[in-house]
Scaffold this active site. Structure first.
Site, short mmCIF file in Angstrom:
data_model
loop_
_atom_site.label_atom_id
_atom_site.label_comp_id
_atom_site.label_asym_id
_atom_site.label_seq_id
_atom_site.Cartn_x
_atom_site.Cartn_y
_atom_site.Cartn_z
N ASP A 9 88.90 104.45 46.64
CA ASP A 9 89.40 105.27 47.72
C ASP A 9 90.93 105.31 47.56
OD1 ASP A 9 89.56 106.53 50.34
OD2 ASP A 9 90.20 104.58 51.09
N ASP A 162 88.63 100.89 52.11
CA ASP A 162 89.16 100.10 53.23
C ASP A 162 88.49 100.40 54.57
OD1 ASP A 162 90.41 102.71 53.25
OD2 ASP A 162 91.80 101.94 54.74
#
Length: 212
Positions: A9, A162
């Protein structure tokens, strides 16, 4: 099993964009008719899931795509000042040089923003590809597309993110999830989603790869 690739990500995982995103969304609050996020509210948001955040958002479901697009567009002006997560550039370079793994970015941010950030911090050469998708909860579809395009076996791939939605996307794609505690969601809420790995420092990525 030998790992083939690590997919990352972008926001909150590689780039420290939280403060920028809060600043942009607060700037757009009046236009879209929602209250700005206070420091106290931010603490609360970090401790609930991505889906709960969306459910609690005071933004019309019809306006949400436009809001997300505006945030991505305005971020382009802020990206040159955004810093990498502390310790991440060194670990990324080590992974690229020592592990022979394919490294890629799969994100809901705009590809141009990601490329500008990587160029600013001399990290462009590290990643084999960048894939961008516009939906908040459609990342698993994007991950599946990446696996097919890059000829990657799911059991040999990690996805590092996250947020709780990153764990969900990895699970739906049947790839290993690595949740990081230095981004948006707190360690407490990430733990409840049972990622395959939960780490608090980029150095631990090397340990995961070495012990896989």
């Amino acid at each position: 099993m030998t790992p083939q690739a690590i997919l990352f990500d972008f926001d909150g995982t590689i780039a420290d964009t939280l403060e920028v995103i809060v600043r942009i969304t607060n700037r757009l609050a009046d236009e879209f008719g929602y209250p700005p996020t206070t420091p106290e509210q931010l603490v609360y948001l970090k401790n609930i899931s991505s889906r709960q955040i969306l459910q609690n958002a005071q933004v019309s479901i019809f306006q949400l795509p436009l809001l997300l697009r505006r945030v991505r567009q305005e971020m382009k002006q802020e990206i040159p000042q955004v810093q990498p997560i502390a310790g991440m550039p060194l670990i990324l370079k080590q992974l690229q040089q020592e592990s022979h793994l394919q490294l890629g970015i799969v994100t809901s941010n705009q590809e141009n923003n990601v490329r500008l950030f990587l160029e600013t911090h001399q990290l462009s050469h590290i990643f084999s590809f960048i894939r961008s998708g516009r939906t908040l909860f459609g990342k698993h579809k994007l991950l599946k597309k990446v696996l097919k395009q890059e000829n990657l076996a799911p059991e040999n791939v990690f996805y590092v993110g996250d947020e709780t939605r990153d764990i969900e996307a990895a699970r739906k794609t049947q790839i290993a999830s690595v949740a990081v505690t230095w981004g948006f969601n707190s360690q407490q809420i990430l733990q409840t989603y049972h990622p395959d790995f939960l780490i608090s420092h980029p150095q631990e990525l090397l340990e995961i790869v070495q012990n896989w």
